[in-house]
Scaffold this motif. Structure first.
Motif, PDB file in Angstrom:
ATOM      1  N   ALA A 540      37.881  44.482  36.456  1.00 22.16           N
ATOM      2  CA  ALA A 540      36.756  44.531  35.534  1.00 22.16           C
ATOM      3  C   ALA A 540      36.154  45.926  35.470  1.00 22.16           C
ATOM      4  O   ALA A 540      35.813  46.431  34.390  1.00 22.16           O
ATOM      5  CB  ALA A 540      35.702  43.513  35.950  1.00 22.16           C
ATOM      6  N   ALA A 541      36.022  46.591  36.625  1.00 19.63           N
ATOM      7  CA  ALA A 541      35.471  47.949  36.652  1.00 19.63           C
ATOM      8  C   ALA A 541      36.386  48.918  35.908  1.00 19.63           C
ATOM      9  O   ALA A 541      35.923  49.824  35.209  1.00 19.63           O
ATOM     10  CB  ALA A 541      35.271  48.406  38.090  1.00 19.63           C
ATOM     11  N   ALA A 542      37.708  48.708  36.048  1.00 21.52           N
ATOM     12  CA  ALA A 542      38.650  49.578  35.339  1.00 21.52           C
ATOM     13  C   ALA A 542      38.592  49.366  33.833  1.00 21.52           C
ATOM     14  O   ALA A 542      38.876  50.284  33.046  1.00 21.52           O
ATOM     15  CB  ALA A 542      40.067  49.327  35.854  1.00 21.52           C
ATOM     16  N   MET A 543      38.222  48.156  33.403  1.00 21.18           N
ATOM     17  CA  MET A 543      38.159  47.843  31.980  1.00 21.18           C
ATOM     18  C   MET A 543      36.891  48.371  31.310  1.00 21.18           C
ATOM     19  O   MET A 543      36.793  48.379  30.079  1.00 21.18           O
ATOM     20  CB  MET A 543      38.246  46.323  31.772  1.00 21.18           C
ATOM     21  CG  MET A 543      39.556  45.697  32.243  1.00 21.18           C
ATOM     22  SD  MET A 543      40.985  46.331  31.335  1.00 21.18           S
ATOM     23  CE  MET A 543      40.677  45.607  29.714  1.00 21.18           C
ATOM     24  N   LEU A 544      35.912  48.800  32.097  1.00 26.00           N
ATOM     25  CA  LEU A 544      34.681  49.340  31.526  1.00 26.00           C
ATOM     26  C   LEU A 544      34.949  50.644  30.788  1.00 26.00           C
ATOM     27  O   LEU A 544      35.682  51.512  31.290  1.00 26.00           O
ATOM     28  CB  LEU A 544      33.643  49.598  32.619  1.00 26.00           C
ATOM     29  CG  LEU A 544      32.750  48.435  33.064  1.00 26.00           C
ATOM     30  CD1 LEU A 544      31.875  48.894  34.220  1.00 26.00           C
ATOM     31  CD2 LEU A 544      31.886  47.941  31.922  1.00 26.00           C
ATOM     32  N   THR A 550      27.639  47.786  32.244  1.00 30.78           N
ATOM     33  CA  THR A 550      27.413  46.369  32.514  1.00 30.78           C
ATOM     34  C   THR A 550      28.701  45.580  32.314  1.00 30.78           C
ATOM     35  O   THR A 550      29.335  45.678  31.260  1.00 30.78           O
ATOM     36  CB  THR A 550      26.318  45.793  31.600  1.00 30.78           C
ATOM     37  OG1 THR A 550      25.113  46.535  31.773  1.00 30.78           O
ATOM     38  CG2 THR A 550      26.056  44.326  31.940  1.00 30.78           C
ATOM     39  N   LEU A 551      29.078  44.792  33.330  1.00 30.08           N
ATOM     40  CA  LEU A 551      30.246  43.933  33.217  1.00 30.08           C
ATOM     41  C   LEU A 551      29.879  42.682  32.420  1.00 30.08           C
ATOM     42  O   LEU A 551      28.862  42.037  32.683  1.00 30.08           O
ATOM     43  CB  LEU A 551      30.738  43.507  34.598  1.00 30.08           C
ATOM     44  CG  LEU A 551      31.445  44.546  35.466  1.00 30.08           C
ATOM     45  CD1 LEU A 551      31.935  43.894  36.759  1.00 30.08           C
ATOM     46  CD2 LEU A 551      32.604  45.172  34.741  1.00 30.08           C
ATOM     47  N   THR A 552      30.710  42.341  31.483  1.00 32.12           N
ATOM     48  CA  THR A 552      30.534  41.126  30.688  1.00 32.12           C
ATOM     49  C   THR A 552      31.766  40.253  30.881  1.00 32.12           C
ATOM     50  O   THR A 552      32.780  40.699  31.461  1.00 32.12           O
ATOM     51  CB  THR A 552      30.364  41.466  29.207  1.00 32.12           C
ATOM     52  OG1 THR A 552      31.596  42.032  28.717  1.00 32.12           O
ATOM     53  CG2 THR A 552      29.226  42.471  28.996  1.00 32.12           C
ATOM     54  N   PRO A 553      31.746  39.009  30.394  1.00 30.23           N
ATOM     55  CA  PRO A 553      32.942  38.157  30.521  1.00 30.23           C
ATOM     56  C   PRO A 553      34.198  38.795  29.952  1.00 30.23           C
ATOM     57  O   PRO A 553      35.307  38.531  30.441  1.00 30.23           O
ATOM     58  CB  PRO A 553      32.537  36.894  29.753  1.00 30.23           C
ATOM     59  CG  PRO A 553      31.058  36.814  29.925  1.00 30.23           C
ATOM     60  CD  PRO A 553      30.592  38.248  29.870  1.00 30.23           C
ATOM     61  N   GLY A 554      34.054  39.647  28.933  1.00 30.44           N
ATOM     62  CA  GLY A 554      35.226  40.278  28.341  1.00 30.44           C
ATOM     63  C   GLY A 554      35.929  41.246  29.266  1.00 30.44           C
ATOM     64  O   GLY A 554      37.101  41.588  29.040  1.00 30.44           O
ATOM     65  N   HIS A 555      35.246  41.721  30.303  1.00 34.56           N
ATOM     66  CA  HIS A 555      35.873  42.643  31.253  1.00 34.56           C
ATOM     67  C   HIS A 555      36.596  41.912  32.380  1.00 34.56           C
ATOM     68  O   HIS A 555      37.391  42.518  33.099  1.00 34.56           O
ATOM     69  CB  HIS A 555      34.819  43.572  31.872  1.00 34.56           C
ATOM     70  CG  HIS A 555      34.115  44.452  30.887  1.00 34.56           C
ATOM     71  ND1 HIS A 555      32.795  44.289  30.561  1.00 34.56           N
ATOM     72  CD2 HIS A 555      34.562  45.489  30.134  1.00 34.56           C
ATOM     73  CE1 HIS A 555      32.447  45.207  29.666  1.00 34.56           C
ATOM     74  NE2 HIS A 555      33.505  45.939  29.389  1.00 34.56           N
ATOM     75  N   LEU A 556      36.301  40.637  32.562  1.00 36.08           N
ATOM     76  CA  LEU A 556      36.859  39.888  33.674  1.00 36.08           C
ATOM     77  C   LEU A 556      38.281  39.424  33.369  1.00 36.08           C
ATOM     78  O   LEU A 556      38.675  39.326  32.210  1.00 36.08           O
ATOM     79  CB  LEU A 556      35.970  38.671  33.963  1.00 36.08           C
ATOM     80  CG  LEU A 556      34.563  39.003  34.474  1.00 36.08           C
ATOM     81  CD1 LEU A 556      33.702  37.745  34.516  1.00 36.08           C
ATOM     82  CD2 LEU A 556      34.619  39.648  35.852  1.00 36.08           C
TER      83      LEU A 556
END
Length: 620
Positions: A540-544, A550-556
């Motif tokens: 998720a952090a890499a997808m930011l 801010t992490l959202t469901p789309g990053h998970l």
């Protein structure tokens, strides 16, 4: 051995009893008249050269101490870390008496040579010791009263001993305090003159305590990397009796590194204010040895250069009642000769918990050696554990190997997946635990072991005993203290844990987690437990994006956003098995079918992985 706190005197009778037992074991007799004949002749000049810095800083301070206790019929002695006397300063009327018992430079006063005595026993106990008259093991030394204190190196470990020996009976409290202050002065001089020390910070809560023996002292290299600190600094910063293991200035203090450098450049004579990460306020003098060499450091550089801090039990206590209970129980046995058995599902953080126990205990300065019994082929486990001599078996290294048990001497040995250890080896391990001695494969001298043992298994060892796969006698030896770590789906602190893992993954980048993402994290079954959560947050952090915080469901990961079917016709445990099956299949696919690599990542044996694959695809 870990540094000890001067403020807590060692129980004298316990220390003397242990020392007498060691003296008997070494073969000494109380009536022995010439124990110095036991020591091979040593070249004093070589010892002095090897300890040149210690002698250079200790000699003038020893002379100052002697002036304070002059005419007390005594001598002050400095030894190296083997107990060999390097320097002595004393009263002329006492030096003749001291010479009669070889209390002079060049002579060893280790316990193995002189039996129970302040110098040798302080080295063995690694803390201050007083030995009075009849407490000396050798009869010839019983006219002496001796008080000795270890001198520690800037980065830990004992450099030598400072000792006051007399035929009088001094007030122990006064003499101990005087000796302690003298040793701290020597240690401070060694710290502030470290070769790489570019920035020296002296600090205390009260400005009037600066430039006194009460001040804390910490030194850093030109980029802010932490080098060493004194015991006063440890207490002021709230780190107990431990040596700081922080990687850099900004991991200790909140006050910006650049602010400290600016102050030193403008007015190093005036004290400045510092604030620690524990919220403690200090006044400080900052001395920079070479302003041209010292460089400002940006926040990004600081984050990139910082090593992840080693976890302690405090770090793991995030609010879950079951974990808190386990931590409280583990604390009770830190430093005791009681093995710890940690049980729990795969991925629940058993090795991290073991590492935290090591970092929180008295052996924290020793090695932490971990071995996964399930990841090593059965024929090689014995060699890995016990080591081997040269040519012990075909394929052995020519120089032999020490083995994990001997590598862990003075520290902690962590045996993960102990339930997968072969039965034959279990018997050998039991014998080693009982005797605390180990012999390498292929022969060689037997060595004594001094270590803490922590074991872990995702199997129920009690059930393995019932099925004959684990020795009951070894189980009873290992399970004196047994703890269970709860699976992630049952933990009440999952939000705090997620934030902690995310911070550890991206320490230089503040990242928040949205309410909707937290809701998904709370409701996911997490069959892979903390290991799976950590991998999900890493992705998720890499997808930011570069401008997102801010992490959202789309990053998970996708399997978190795909809601499990929890309808009445499909029970929750079935959805857990489905999630576990997806995790197993995804891991094997990611490793291109390499079963060994996938099993290592999942923390299970290859046999268990094959079984789970069959369960995931029953028709194959």
């Amino acid at each position: 051995m870990k540094d000890k706190d001067f403020s807590t005197p060692i129980p004298p009778q316990e220390a003397i009893l242990r020392s007498w037992e060691r003296s008997v074991a070494s073969g000494l007799r109380p009536d022995e008249q010439n124990p110095e004949a036991r020591l091979p002749a040593a070249c004093l000049s070589d010892r002095l050269e090897a300890n040149a810095r210690l002698v250079a800083y200790a000699q003038p301070i020893m002379e100052h101490l002697h002036q304070q206790i002059a005419r007390s019929s005594s001598t002050i002695l400095l030894t190296d870390n083997s107990g060999t006397i390097l320097r002595s300063v004393g009263d002329s009327d006492f030096l003749e008496k001291a010479a009669r018992v070889s209390l002079h430079p060049g002579q060893s006063w280790s316990e193995a040579v002189m039996g129970t005595n302040a110098i040798g026993t302080a080295l063995a106990e690694q803390r201050p010791v007083a030995v009075f008259g009849e407490q000396h093991y050798l009869e010839r030394n019983r006219f002496l009263t001796c008080i000795a204190t270890p001198i520690h190196a800037p980065t830990g470990g004992v450099l030598g001993i400072l000792d006051v020996s007399t035929s009088a009976r001094p007030t122990q409290t006064h003499a101990q305090a005087l000796l302690q202050t003298t040793v701290e002065i020597i240690e401070n001089r060694l710290i502030e003159t470290i070769a790489d020390a570019a920035v020296v910070i002296r600090f205390h809560h009260q400005p009037e305590a600066l430039a006194s023996p009460l001040e804390g002292l910490a030194v850093f290299d030109e980029a802010g990397g932490f080098l060493a600190c004194n015991r006063r600094a440890e207490r002021l910063l709230g780190t107990g009796d431990t040596r700081l293991s922080r990687p850099a200035y900004w991991d200790i203090f909140e006050t910006r590194w650049n602010t400290v450098l600016d102050h030193a450049l403008q007015s190093s004579a005036r004290p400045t204010k510092l604030r620690s990460h524990r919220g403690r306020e200090f006044v400080a003098h900052v001395l920079v040895s070479d302003l041209q060499r010292v460089r400002p450091v940006s926040t990004r550089e600081a984050a990139a250069s910082a090593r992840p801090p080693q976890p302690t039990l405090d770090d793991l206590d995030l609010g879950d009642a079951a974990v808190t209970h386990a931590i409280r129980r583990a604390r009770r046995i830190l430093g005791l000769d009681i093995p710890l058995l940690i049980q729990g599902e795969t991925g629940t953080g058993k090795e991290v918990f073991a590492q935290a126990c090591h970092n929180s205990g008295p052996r924290r300065d020793g090695p932490f050696v971990a071995i996964n019994c399930a990841a090593i082929p059965a024929p090689l486990i014995e060699a890995e554990l016990f080591g081997y001599s040269a040519g012990a078996y075909t394929g052995a290294r020519g120089e032999g190997a020490r083995g994990k048990l001997r590598e862990a001497h003075g520290g902690t040995l962590f045996l993960d997946e102990i339930g997968d250890m072969p039965l034959k080896l279990q018997a050998v391990l039991l014998r080693v635990l009982e005797t605390r001695r180990v012999t390498p494969l292929g022969g060689g001298p037997e060595e004594e072991l001094n270590l803490s043992l922590i074991c872990a298994s995702h199997h129920s060892l009690k059930m393995l005993c019932e099925s004959g796969e684990f020795r009951p006698d070894l189980y009873f030896r290992l399970s004196a203290m047994s703890l269970h770590l709860p699976p992630l789906r049952e933990r009440a602190d999952i939000e705090s844990l997620a934030r902690r893992l995310l911070h550890d993954e991206s320490p230089g980048r503040p990242i928040r987690i949205s309410a909707s993402a937290l809701d998904l994290i709370r409701r996911h079954p997490w069959p892979g437990n903390i290991r799976q959560l950590k991998n999900a947050l890493r992705l998720a952090a890499a997808m930011l994006g570069p401008d997102e915080d801010t992490l959202t469901p789309g990053h998970l990961p996708q399997d978190l956003t795909d809601e499990p079917d929890l309808s009445p016709g499909r029970p929750r445990n079935q959805s857990l098995r489905a999630a576990e099956s997806r995790l197993v299949e995804d891991t094997v696919a990611r490793h291109n079918g390499n079963i060994s690599a996938a099993a290592r990542e999942l923390g299970i044996t290859r046999t268990t992985l094959y079984r789970k694959l069959r369960q995931a695809s029953p028709d194959t």
